[in-house]
Each structure stands twice: as structure tokens, then as C-alpha cells.
Motif scaffolding. Structure first.
Motif, PDB file in Angstrom:
ATOM      1  N   GLU A 162       0.057   4.499  -4.358  1.00  0.00           N
ATOM      2  CA  GLU A 162       1.132   4.772  -3.458  1.00  0.00           C
ATOM      3  C   GLU A 162       0.690   5.076  -1.855  1.00  0.00           C
ATOM      4  O   GLU A 162       1.258   4.841  -0.922  1.00  0.00           O
ATOM      5  CB  GLU A 162       2.204   5.734  -4.010  1.00  0.00           C
ATOM      6  CG  GLU A 162       1.626   6.916  -4.379  1.00  0.00           C
ATOM      7  CD  GLU A 162       1.553   8.319  -3.469  1.00  0.00           C
ATOM      8  OE1 GLU A 162       1.181   7.921  -2.319  1.00  0.00           O
ATOM      9  OE2 GLU A 162       1.161   9.237  -4.120  1.00  0.00           O
ATOM     10  N   TYR A 163      -0.342   5.584  -1.769  1.00  0.00           N
ATOM     11  CA  TYR A 163      -1.178   5.846  -0.426  1.00  0.00           C
ATOM     12  C   TYR A 163      -1.200   4.504   0.081  1.00  0.00           C
ATOM     13  O   TYR A 163      -1.149   4.455   1.296  1.00  0.00           O
ATOM     14  CB  TYR A 163      -2.567   6.595  -0.660  1.00  0.00           C
ATOM     15  CG  TYR A 163      -3.154   6.797   0.593  1.00  0.00           C
ATOM     16  CD1 TYR A 163      -2.769   7.654   1.491  1.00  0.00           C
ATOM     17  CD2 TYR A 163      -4.294   5.921   0.937  1.00  0.00           C
ATOM     18  CE1 TYR A 163      -3.018   7.651   2.831  1.00  0.00           C
ATOM     19  CE2 TYR A 163      -5.047   6.274   2.137  1.00  0.00           C
ATOM     20  CZ  TYR A 163      -4.273   7.066   3.036  1.00  0.00           C
ATOM     21  OH  TYR A 163      -5.028   7.256   4.385  1.00  0.00           O
ATOM     22  N   ASP A 164      -1.778   3.620  -0.448  1.00  0.00           N
ATOM     23  CA  ASP A 164      -1.888   2.365   0.123  1.00  0.00           C
ATOM     24  C   ASP A 164      -0.492   1.827   0.708  1.00  0.00           C
ATOM     25  O   ASP A 164      -0.696   1.164   1.564  1.00  0.00           O
ATOM     26  CB  ASP A 164      -2.492   1.029  -0.844  1.00  0.00           C
ATOM     27  CG  ASP A 164      -4.048   1.368  -0.879  1.00  0.00           C
ATOM     28  OD1 ASP A 164      -4.674   2.034   0.033  1.00  0.00           O
ATOM     29  OD2 ASP A 164      -4.691   0.846  -1.933  1.00  0.00           O
ATOM     30  N   ILE A 165       0.501   2.002   0.053  1.00  0.00           N
ATOM     31  CA  ILE A 165       1.795   1.509   0.581  1.00  0.00           C
ATOM     32  C   ILE A 165       2.221   2.461   1.827  1.00  0.00           C
ATOM     33  O   ILE A 165       2.921   1.965   2.719  1.00  0.00           O
ATOM     34  CB  ILE A 165       2.845   1.916  -0.532  1.00  0.00           C
ATOM     35  CG1 ILE A 165       2.560   0.636  -1.665  1.00  0.00           C
ATOM     36  CG2 ILE A 165       4.515   1.624  -0.078  1.00  0.00           C
ATOM     37  CD1 ILE A 165       3.653   0.894  -2.949  1.00  0.00           C
ATOM     38  N   LEU A 166       1.964   3.721   1.675  1.00  0.00           N
ATOM     39  CA  LEU A 166       2.135   4.528   2.753  1.00  0.00           C
ATOM     40  C   LEU A 166       1.434   4.527   4.011  1.00  0.00           C
ATOM     41  O   LEU A 166       1.888   4.864   4.969  1.00  0.00           O
ATOM     42  CB  LEU A 166       2.429   6.162   2.054  1.00  0.00           C
ATOM     43  CG  LEU A 166       2.663   7.114   2.903  1.00  0.00           C
ATOM     44  CD1 LEU A 166       4.333   6.763   3.093  1.00  0.00           C
ATOM     45  CD2 LEU A 166       2.768   8.528   1.949  1.00  0.00           C
ATOM     46  N   PHE A 167       0.281   4.015   3.629  1.00  0.00           N
ATOM     47  CA  PHE A 167      -0.689   3.998   4.951  1.00  0.00           C
ATOM     48  C   PHE A 167      -0.394   3.489   6.072  1.00  0.00           C
ATOM     49  O   PHE A 167      -0.446   4.157   7.332  1.00  0.00           O
ATOM     50  CB  PHE A 167      -2.062   3.541   4.417  1.00  0.00           C
ATOM     51  CG  PHE A 167      -2.963   3.179   5.537  1.00  0.00           C
ATOM     52  CD1 PHE A 167      -3.740   4.441   6.270  1.00  0.00           C
ATOM     53  CD2 PHE A 167      -3.218   1.837   5.764  1.00  0.00           C
ATOM     54  CE1 PHE A 167      -4.654   3.955   7.203  1.00  0.00           C
ATOM     55  CE2 PHE A 167      -4.231   1.684   6.920  1.00  0.00           C
ATOM     56  CZ  PHE A 167      -4.831   2.764   7.678  1.00  0.00           C
ATOM     57  N   PRO A 168       0.116   2.210   6.065  1.00  0.00           N
ATOM     58  CA  PRO A 168       0.766   1.926   7.403  1.00  0.00           C
ATOM     59  C   PRO A 168       1.764   2.681   8.090  1.00  0.00           C
ATOM     60  O   PRO A 168       1.707   2.664   9.321  1.00  0.00           O
ATOM     61  CB  PRO A 168       1.135   0.179   7.145  1.00  0.00           C
ATOM     62  CG  PRO A 168       0.413   0.015   5.568  1.00  0.00           C
ATOM     63  CD  PRO A 168       0.423   1.353   5.147  1.00  0.00           C
ATOM     64  N   VAL A 169       2.559   3.180   7.325  1.00  0.00           N
ATOM     65  CA  VAL A 169       3.574   4.058   8.054  1.00  0.00           C
ATOM     66  C   VAL A 169       3.102   5.193   8.577  1.00  0.00           C
ATOM     67  O   VAL A 169       3.212   5.676   9.650  1.00  0.00           O
ATOM     68  CB  VAL A 169       4.730   4.505   7.012  1.00  0.00           C
ATOM     69  CG1 VAL A 169       5.798   5.216   7.567  1.00  0.00           C
ATOM     70  CG2 VAL A 169       5.396   3.283   6.493  1.00  0.00           C
ATOM     71  N   LEU A 170       1.932   5.910   7.888  1.00  0.00           N
ATOM     72  CA  LEU A 170       1.511   7.033   8.319  1.00  0.00           C
ATOM     73  C   LEU A 170       0.608   6.807   9.684  1.00  0.00           C
ATOM     74  O   LEU A 170       0.549   7.489  10.867  1.00  0.00           O
ATOM     75  CB  LEU A 170       0.442   7.513   7.477  1.00  0.00           C
ATOM     76  CG  LEU A 170       0.879   7.842   6.140  1.00  0.00           C
ATOM     77  CD1 LEU A 170      -0.229   8.441   4.850  1.00  0.00           C
ATOM     78  CD2 LEU A 170       2.026   9.050   6.149  1.00  0.00           C
ATOM     79  N   LYS A 171       0.002   5.597   9.920  1.00  0.00           N
ATOM     80  CA  LYS A 171      -0.823   5.112  10.812  1.00  0.00           C
ATOM     81  C   LYS A 171       0.090   5.029  12.280  1.00  0.00           C
ATOM     82  O   LYS A 171      -0.120   5.111  13.185  1.00  0.00           O
ATOM     83  CB  LYS A 171      -1.469   3.769  10.463  1.00  0.00           C
ATOM     84  CG  LYS A 171      -2.369   3.495  11.602  1.00  0.00           C
ATOM     85  CD  LYS A 171      -3.498   2.284  11.127  1.00  0.00           C
ATOM     86  CE  LYS A 171      -2.636   0.994  10.863  1.00  0.00           C
ATOM     87  NZ  LYS A 171      -3.633  -0.075  10.632  1.00  0.00           N
ATOM     88  N   ALA A 172       1.283   4.328  11.961  1.00  0.00           N
ATOM     89  CA  ALA A 172       2.293   4.241  12.824  1.00  0.00           C
ATOM     90  C   ALA A 172       2.781   5.582  13.581  1.00  0.00           C
ATOM     91  O   ALA A 172       2.902   5.419  14.757  1.00  0.00           O
ATOM     92  CB  ALA A 172       3.424   3.215  12.407  1.00  0.00           C
ATOM     93  N   LEU A 173       3.041   6.426  12.354  1.00  0.00           N
ATOM     94  CA  LEU A 173       3.630   7.545  12.828  1.00  0.00           C
ATOM     95  C   LEU A 173       2.639   8.402  13.791  1.00  0.00           C
ATOM     96  O   LEU A 173       2.980   9.081  14.596  1.00  0.00           O
ATOM     97  CB  LEU A 173       3.922   8.630  11.670  1.00  0.00           C
ATOM     98  CG  LEU A 173       5.223   8.236  10.989  1.00  0.00           C
ATOM     99  CD1 LEU A 173       5.425   8.908   9.525  1.00  0.00           C
ATOM    100  CD2 LEU A 173       6.435   8.663  11.770  1.00  0.00           C
TER     101      LEU A 173
END
Length: 403
Positions: free
Chosen positions: A28-39
Motif C-alpha cells: 500500500e505504500y507503493d500505491i500511496l507514494f506518488p500521492v505523498l510525493k505530490a503533496l
């Protein structure tokens, strides 16, 4: 991508919006990672991460190190993973996580709690957010996963979440059908698709060097297989059948298997015992975890994906990759048509692998399919949605429609 309702409040953006993301496992971190990077790249937000579960386990590759390497600020490390294979593991872990996360949220006072999916972190975060009046933003609601404890957990999380980012359009309809108000529901797509688009290509020689195993001829497949909660007692036998079939297939067709360790669910130890019997053989090698740039390039160049990972449903269509899904896990989910579901039977597994790896007509068909889980623009969409929500509007915090 479109939202059902969108509210512009740009004039209210005077202070940074605080987001606390919660993650407990590499998938789930791999799914979340692009959003975290954008935030993190957006001046309108302050991002911190609460890290828990398998991320803090050496047994599972201590992937906290990857989160820190990615440059994110860790608000807390929440130890909640019980190293047992008993069914008591997950409810006890959830209780520990609720207690720990409550203290983190009380200290950090975020505007949003952000998380993915249907595991312990999801239900714990949704409960904490509701009781503490913090907006809960959930990625992955409305997605059925039949035959697994995670399915009712995802349903419960959807009823607790205030903001829904659905990964496929039909899942927005599912959320409305269970009584969620339309203004809360957004079709964002799957953020993990960005990992495929944005990871630079590496030559197979470099991937082979990292693995210390020669796969430069491209004759290999990737195996990711997790236990199914409703079939815990059969986990060892199922993995034994799977690995025996892969070993026989590899010997007959000179195809190697690069395997990744299972998740932490009950039954995982039984799977690991089966892995120990086959690992480091001529045709099968396993790894606890792999860096994203290695894993993406490994998958880009493989013949097919085998096992029962959600990756076969969510991301494999963007790789144009055939999937042999072994067993009942993932059944009932929307797929692009790239997934062949087979039972735990050697003949069926080997027949499906033969088609997936070498049937050019079948492989060409898979390559022509579109991914129903979005176009890779999910991170930007999620960020803009969170930026536009009016934090003073009470409608976001209190649900008027419950069923």
C-alpha cells in the motif's frame, strides 16, 4: 478524471493543510507514494507519515528505510505487528495501532488522515479519525475482494471515511449503493500507475546484477503470493502446489521464477516454510523486498505475473502483462481481461503459464487492453481535491445518509 462534485475554496488557502498519511506495508505504500510525493511538492500542504506494521520489521525487509530514503518526514513509528501466525494477530495489532495512532493524531492535529486499502492501518485510522473529528481520506473504497476478511473491513472503512478516492469508475457506484453521499465520492484512479510511468528504464543486466541472478535472457516470471484469510489452514499446501508447478514449468521450459515474500497475514509463516524448500534452486529465487526501481524494471521485462497479488488486477494492465492468478484471492474484482484465474492444481497452473508466457496471440491481446484503474493522473487529482475541500463546512464531518 472527474469528480461528482467539486468545491473551489482557493481564497481560503492561507495556511498549510496538514496531512498525516498512515502506512503499514510495502504494497500500500507503493500505491500511496506518488500521492505523498505530490503533496510534499505542493506548498499548500504539510505532510508527515505515521509508519507501522511490516515497515518496522527486519523479517519483512525493514521498509521504513525506503520511506526515509524517499525523503518523507516520519511523525511516528508505531510498532503493532505481532510476530505470530495465529488468527489473533490482526485484531490485536489493530487495537495496538488504534491506541498508538490516537496519541500521534492528538499531537499532530492534522486536517486530513490519508491511507490506502483494507488492512489493519485502514480500519484503525478510520476509527481514530471519526472519534477525533479529523477528515478521513480513503484511497480504494468500493472495491470488492471476495473470500477475504479484508472485504468487510474495506466496507466498514468506506462507511467511516469522509472522502473517497475510488480507483475505478464502477467503484464510485458501489460506494453510492452503500449509502455514501455523492459529494464525498471521487474517481481518481490508482496512483501506483505513476510508478510505472515515472521509473526510469534500467537494462536487465543491471537488474540481474542487483539480484545476483542472471535473468538477462528475459525468460523469467514474477511470483507474489499471499495467504487468504478464509483458507489459512490450506496456505502451506497451496504454496507447495504453486512452487512445485513453477519448478516443473521452469525445468520444462527454462523459465525462472523471481519470487517476493508474502505479506504479514496469518498463514504467511506456512508460505515461508514452503518457500524455504524451493528457494535458491536452479529456477526459483525469492527476495524479502526490492527497491522500486528494480522491481518496476523487473516487472517490465518479465513474461508474466503469477500468484494472487492485487498488483495483477491494479497495475499489471499498465505493464501489458498477462497474469496467472492462483486460487480465490482477487476474485470478484474488476480486471482488464489480463487475468486468468486457476485453481491450486499443477496441470491448470502449468497450462495457464504456458499460455501467458508463450502464446503470442494471447499476449498480443493482453497488450491491447486498457487499464480501467486510470491514466496515471491520480496524484495530482487527489492533491487538488484535498486543497479545494472547505475545512469549515460541517457537511464533510457529519454524514446525513447512512444507508
Amino acid at each position: 478524471m472527474t469528480s461528482k462534485h467539486f468545491y473551489s475554496t482557493a481564497n481560503q488557502m492561507k495556511t498549510k493543510r496538514k496531512v498525516l498519511a498512515v502506512t503499514g506495508i510495502r504494497s500500500e505504500y507503493d500505491i500511496l507514494f506518488p500521492v505523498l510525493k505530490a503533496l510534499q511538492a505542493d506548498d499548500r500542504f504539510e505532510l508527515k507519515i505515521a509508519v507501522s506494521g511490516a515497515h518496522l520489521s527486519d523479517w519483512h525487509g525493514f521498509t521504513l528505510a525506503k520511506i526515509l530514503d524517499d525523503g518523507f518526514e516520519v511523525a511516528d513509528k508505531l510498532d503493532c505487528l505481532l510476530m505470530t501466525d495465529r488468527k489473533t494477530q490482526r485484531p490485536k495489532s489493530t487495537g495496538i495501532l488504534i491506541q498508538s495512532l490516537t496519541q500521534t493524531v492528538d499531537r499532530e492535529q492534522p486536517d486530513f488522515l490519508l491511507f490506502v486499502g483494507d488492512r489493519e492501518e485502514s480500519i484503525a485510522t478510520a476509527i481514530v479519525g471519526n472519534y477525533m473529528n479529523i477528515l478521513v481520506a480513503h484511497i480504494g473504497g468500493g472495491d470488492p475482494v471476495f473470500g477475504n476478511a479484508d472485504d468487510p473491513i474495506r466496507f466498514a472503512v468506506s462507511k467511516l471515511a469522509h472522502i473517497h478516492f475510488a480507483t475505478a469508475k464502477p467503484y464510485t457506484d458501489n460506494l453510492e449503493q452503500i449509502g455514501e453521499e455523492a459529494f464525498r465520492i471521487f474517481f481518481s484512479g490508482n496512483p501506483a500507475i505513476c510508478n510505472i510511468h515515472e521509473t526510469p528504464a534500467l537494462p536487465l543486466q543491471e537488474v540481474s546484477d542487483f539480484l545476483q541472478w542472471d535473468i538477462t535472457d528475459g525468460r523469467y516470471l514474477v511470483l507474489i503470493k499471499h495467504p487468504l484469510s478464509s483458507e489459512k489452514e490450506e496456505a502451506a499446501e497451496q504454496m507447495e502446489i504453486t512452487l512445485k508447478s513453477l519448478q516443473e514449468f521452469g525445468t520444462e521450459h527454462q523459465v525462472k521464477t523471481v519470487g517476493i515474500f508474502p505479506n504479514t497475514d496469518p498463514g504467511a509463516y506456512d508460505i515461508l516454510r514452503a518457500i524455504k524448500r524451493y528457494d535458491n534452486s536452479e529456477y526459483i529465487h525469492f527476495f524479502k523486498t526490492l527497491p522500486r526501481e528494480i522491481f518496476v524494471n523487473l516487472t517490465r521485462n518479465c513474461l508474466c505475473l503469477a500468484g494472487n497479488s492485487s498488483m495483477g488486477i491494479l497495475e499489471a494492465p499498465s505493464y501489458k502483462l498477462p497474469v496467472v492468478n492462483i486460487g480465490k484471492r482477487q476474485q470478484g474484482r474488476l480486471n482488464a481481461g489480463n487475468v486468468n484465474f486457476v485453481a491450486h492444481a499443477g496441470t491448470a497452473i502449468k497450462s495457464a503459464l504456458l499460455q501467458a508466457c508463450f502464446d503470442e496471440k494471447y499476449r498480443s491481446h493482453i497488450a491491447s487492453l486498457d487499464n480501467p484503474y486510470g491514466d496515471g493522473k491520480a496524484p495530482e487529482f487527489i492533491v487538488e481535491t484535498l486543497a479545494d475541500i472547505d475545512l469549515k463546512d460541517k457537511k464533510w464531518y457529519t454524514k446525513e445518509k447512512l444507508c
